[in-house]
Scaffold this active site. Structure first.
Site, short mmCIF file in Angstrom:
data_model
loop_
_atom_site.label_atom_id
_atom_site.label_comp_id
_atom_site.label_asym_id
_atom_site.label_seq_id
_atom_site.Cartn_x
_atom_site.Cartn_y
_atom_site.Cartn_z
N GLY A 103 -0.25 96.32 4.35
CA GLY A 103 0.97 95.51 4.27
C GLY A 103 0.97 94.55 3.09
N GLY A 105 1.21 95.69 -0.03
CA GLY A 105 1.97 96.34 -1.11
C GLY A 105 1.13 97.07 -2.12
N SER A 106 -0.07 97.56 -1.71
CA SER A 106 -0.93 98.19 -2.71
C SER A 106 -0.26 99.40 -3.36
CB SER A 106 -2.29 98.56 -2.11
OG SER A 106 -2.17 99.70 -1.32
N ALA A 108 2.99 100.06 -3.88
CA ALA A 108 4.02 99.67 -4.84
C ALA A 108 3.39 99.04 -6.08
CB ALA A 108 5.01 98.69 -4.19
N ASP A 150 9.47 95.18 -0.77
CA ASP A 150 8.12 95.24 -1.34
C ASP A 150 8.15 95.47 -2.85
OD1 ASP A 150 7.41 95.13 1.30
OD2 ASP A 150 5.97 96.78 1.21
O1 PMV Z 1 4.18 96.65 6.14
P1 PMV Z 1 4.82 96.08 4.91
O2 PMV Z 1 4.28 94.73 4.50
O3 PMV Z 1 4.96 97.03 3.79
O4 PMV Z 1 6.26 95.62 5.32
C1 PMV Z 1 7.27 96.44 5.72
C2 PMV Z 1 8.48 95.60 5.88
C3 PMV Z 1 9.50 96.17 6.83
O5 PMV Z 1 10.57 95.23 6.86
C4 PMV Z 1 8.94 96.32 8.23
C5 PMV Z 1 10.01 97.52 6.34
C6 PMV Z 1 10.85 97.46 5.08
O6 PMV Z 1 11.07 98.53 4.51
O7 PMV Z 1 11.32 96.39 4.70
#
Ligand code: PMV
Length: 312
Positions: A103, A105-106, A108, A150
């Site tokens: 989560g 963002g590695s 991206a 992200d």
């Molecule tokens: O898991 P992450 O930090 O890549 O977050 C995803 C964020 C969500 O809102 C759950 C999905 C999105 O596409 O925005």
């Protein structure tokens, strides 16, 4: 003389608004400048090579093979197409300090660093707006239909107030905001939690829509609190956002425990961050409370804690 040509992009963390952002509500996210993905360009005079030994063992690969299902190869192909150039005679070595699939963002960030490296190596111009679209496209191949938050915060490397399909808005903080990003150590796929919220939304909109709206309200108020330096309100809003995400079914027993122990150890707010069900949470702390909250989170089983500060 030897020198390194390096491009890079930062990690990110979502502060407020995850999940609801998929349905058009705003979200607040910030880059984490100290954690980065990098792409090193080595002029070789040999055919293009893409290497990512610490991220992806399937590389080096033939990026000309359209069937290769690999995010970095996709990014390389899309960038070359966008720039309308042939692969340059260089090796590009992609590496990342950003923990994978957590989560932060590695994916991206490595895409953004690679896109920039290819543009540099081909003397091309790739404005952030265009790079952002390419990174989004690659994210979409692997994560379904992401909101785009992200890639936006990572490519622009600015704190963003993000609303799907709207022009970029940034925000700034009035006071330093110290965060501890704690990893539960339980890998959880964002795609799965996003899909489950989608099912909930489709089967029970009367329950789900008010939760999404309420998260949107929390985000608006959190932006005001950040911009005015009202940290007590910010903390209360983090807890409220976590409570709403629990109702959306995307928390987990570990995330709930981490939120609770953070508060007991002196944090002024805490919530899960990102897709949920595992992955990371954030504790809002001060310089004074950071050590006790960090110890409490490790004692509760945190696999890794990354401290970061959003500076005014
Ligand atoms: O898991 P992450 O930090 O890549 O977050 C995803 C964020 C969500 O809102 C759950 C999905 C999105 O596409 O925005």
């Amino acid at each position: 003389m030897s020198f390194k040509l390096l491009t890079s992009a930062p990690a990110k963390i979502i502060l407020f608004g995850e999940h609801a952002v998929v349905y058009g509500q705003p979200a607040l996210a910030v880059p984490i400048a100290q954690l980065r993905a990098q792409a090193e360009i080595i002029p070789t005079g040999q055919p293009f090579r893409l290497v990512a030994s610490d991220i992806d063992e399937s590389l080096p690969i033939n990026i000309d093979d359209q069937l290769v299902d690999n995010a970095l190869a996709h990014m390389a192909r899309l960038t070359l197409q966008a720039l309308n150039v042939r692969p340059p005679n260089v090796s590009i070595i992609v590496s990342s300090q950003i923990p994978l699939a957590s989560g932060l963002g590695s994916g991206a960030a490595v895409s953004a660093a690679l896109g920039r490296a290819i543009a540099f190596a081909t003397n091309g111009t790739l404005p952030n707006e265009q790079l952002n679209r390419l990174v989004y496209e690659v994210e979409g191949l692997h994560h379904g239909t992401p909101s785009g938050v992200d890639n936006t915060v990572i490519v622009y490397e600015r704190p963003v107030y993000f609303v799907r399909d709207q022009t970029l808005e940034t925000f700034s903080v009035a006071e330093p905001v110290h965060l501890l990003i704690a990893d539960t150590g339980n890998a959880a796929l964002t795609k799965v939690s996003v899909g489950d919220v989608r099912k909930l939304y489709e089967t029970d909109p009367a329950f789900t829509q008010p939760l999404l709206d309420a998260i949107g309200q929390v985000v608006q108020q959190a932006r005001v609190a950040l911009e005015s330096g009202d940290l007590p309100t910010l903390g209360a809003l983090a807890l409220e956002n976590h409570r709403l995400l629990r109702q959306l079914t995307v928390s987990s027993p570990e995330l709930d425990t981490f939120v609770q122990v953070s508060m007991e150890a002196g944090a002024y707010g805490a919530k899960l961050s990102g897709g949920g069900r595992g992955g990371n949470m954030i504790a809002f702390v001060t310089e004074q409370t950071a050590p006790s909250v960090e110890s409490a989170l490790y004692a509760a089983g945190a696999a890794r804690i990354i401290p970061t500060t959003i500076e005014p």
